[in-house]
Design a protein around this motif. Structure first.
Motif, PDB file in Angstrom:
ATOM      1  N   TYR A   1       0.914  -1.469   0.157  1.00 15.32           N
ATOM      2  CA  TYR A   1       0.091  -0.010   0.066  1.00 15.32           C
ATOM      3  C   TYR A   1       0.718   1.257   0.054  1.00 15.32           C
ATOM      4  N   PRO A   2       1.591   1.341  -0.914  1.00 12.92           N
ATOM      5  CA  PRO A   2       2.475   2.525  -1.174  1.00 12.92           C
ATOM      6  C   PRO A   2       1.915   3.851  -0.972  1.00 12.92           C
ATOM      7  N   ARG A   3       2.552   4.701  -0.132  1.00 14.29           N
ATOM      8  CA  ARG A   3       2.183   6.097   0.082  1.00 14.29           C
ATOM      9  C   ARG A   3       0.776   6.178   1.020  1.00 14.29           C
ATOM     10  N   HIS A   4       0.459   5.050   1.619  1.00 10.95           N
ATOM     11  CA  HIS A   4      -0.849   5.048   2.514  1.00 10.95           C
ATOM     12  C   HIS A   4      -0.420   4.712   3.741  1.00 10.95           C
ATOM     13  N   ILE A   5       0.809   4.388   4.044  1.00 12.75           N
ATOM     14  CA  ILE A   5       1.052   3.772   5.574  1.00 12.75           C
ATOM     15  C   ILE A   5       1.781   4.681   6.364  1.00 12.75           C
ATOM     16  N   ILE A   6       1.504   5.401   7.465  1.00  7.74           N
ATOM     17  CA  ILE A   6       1.942   6.285   8.383  1.00  7.74           C
ATOM     18  C   ILE A   6       2.252   5.394   9.769  1.00  7.74           C
ATOM     19  N   VAL A   7       3.583   5.861  10.473  1.00  8.05           N
ATOM     20  CA  VAL A   7       3.763   5.112  11.594  1.00  8.05           C
ATOM     21  C   VAL A   7       3.884   6.002  12.636  1.00  8.05           C
ATOM     22  N   SER A   8       3.037   5.388  13.668  1.00  7.90           N
ATOM     23  CA  SER A   8       2.927   6.336  15.070  1.00  7.90           C
ATOM     24  C   SER A   8       3.961   5.744  15.994  1.00  7.90           C
ATOM     25  N   LEU A   9       5.030   6.701  16.353  1.00  7.21           N
ATOM     26  CA  LEU A   9       5.809   6.471  17.381  1.00  7.21           C
ATOM     27  C   LEU A   9       5.463   7.437  18.680  1.00  7.21           C
TER      28      LEU A   9
ATOM     29  N   ASP B   1      11.800   1.096   5.493  1.00  8.35           N
ATOM     30  CA  ASP B   1      10.881   0.596   5.231  1.00  8.35           C
ATOM     31  C   ASP B   1       9.841   1.049   4.347  1.00  8.35           C
ATOM     32  N   GLY B   2       9.974   2.388   3.935  1.00  5.40           N
ATOM     33  CA  GLY B   2       9.277   3.141   3.190  1.00  5.40           C
ATOM     34  C   GLY B   2       8.097   3.902   3.695  1.00  5.40           C
ATOM     35  N   VAL B   3       7.881   4.437   4.805  1.00  6.22           N
ATOM     36  CA  VAL B   3       6.746   4.831   5.356  1.00  6.22           C
ATOM     37  C   VAL B   3       6.519   6.274   4.759  1.00  6.22           C
ATOM     38  N   GLU B   4       5.099   6.628   4.619  1.00  2.00           N
ATOM     39  CA  GLU B   4       4.653   7.939   3.976  1.00  2.00           C
ATOM     40  C   GLU B   4       5.184   8.981   5.021  1.00  2.00           C
ATOM     41  N   ALA B   5       4.840   8.923   6.318  1.00  4.32           N
ATOM     42  CA  ALA B   5       5.305   9.771   7.409  1.00  4.32           C
ATOM     43  C   ALA B   5       5.258   9.257   8.722  1.00  4.32           C
TER      44      ALA B   5
END
Length: 241
Positions: free
Chosen positions: A120-128, A158-162
């Protein structure tokens, strides 16, 4: 700079927590859809939603509410809380979310994050979410030994969007966000970083502007908007100036 109002969902209501404690809840509205519409009307360019029940249970609980919000506003919606498999990601994207936010699973199962970023490129954000620089997992219930900056660098590879970075010691406390830790994390990666937790005054928006060049592209704002600390319109003026 992008300012993103937060809608935290618990039992279908719009709530805020203090320092991530599920037993310290303030209910601001029983109609989260109208809250989302209000923020969109006042100039929000994106809505941030957290399924607090889902974060605890490890699976979506308020999916129907998320779907209703996405249908009611004309701005992108990002959703987090309990997203721990590809099926859930697909369900949220099908429900109208533009971005899904991975938290605990991104840290506990690194290959999962890598796989979904490819799928799902450009759809994945990670919350830290961190306290004293250490990551907190499972709905902030457990503070680990993992370093937040090292985790951010792994997520970038890994290529996260933000990345949404929350200092949970400041979250919901109206004490100002942690400028130093947010800047340090943003400087450690090239991936866009959103500050979260503690933004409480217009001066905090000005401080955000000062570190925009370090890679902090915006902020998720919660309690200050609900308690009238400042208006979203005034904050957006500063953010765009």
């Amino acid at each position: 700079m992008l300012l993103i109002p937060a809608i935290d969902l618990k039992n279908g209501h719009c709530v805020r927590l203090r320092q991530g404690r599920m037993d310290d809840v303030t209910i601001f509205s029983e109609d989260p859809v109208s809250v989302a519409q209000r923020w969109a009307d006042e100039g929000a360019e994106r809505i941030h939603i957290v399924d607090l029940d889902g974060a605890v249970k490890g699976q979506p609980v308020n999916l129907k509410v998320v779907e209703a919000i996405a249908a009611a506003v004309d701005v992108p919606v990002q959703i987090g809380g309990g997203i721990r498999d590809e099926e859930t990601i697909q369900r949220y994207l099908n429900a109208g979310a533009a971005y899904v936010i991975i938290g605990t699973k991104a840290i506990n199962t690194p290959h999962f994050l890598r796989d979904v970023c490819l799928e799902y490129p450009r759809h994945i954000i990670v919350s830290l979410d961190a306290k004293d620089g250490r990551l907190a997992l499972n709905g902030w219930a457990k503070v680990t030994h993992f370093d937040a900056i090292e985790a951010a660098q792994h997520c970038e590879r890994d290529g996260v969007e933000a990345i949404v970075y929350t200092d949970i010691s400041r979250d919901g406390m109206m004490a100002g966000f942690n400028v130093e830790s947010t800047r340090a994390l943003a400087q450690s990666v090239k991936t866009p970083v959103f500050a979260s937790g503690g933004v409480s005054t217009l001066d905090d928006i000005r401080k955000l502007r000062e570190i925009e060049g370090d890679g902090v592209v915006g902020a998720v704002i919660g309690r200050a908007l609900y308690e009238g600390g400042f208006s979203l319109a005034d904050a957006v003026k500063i953010a765009k100036s």
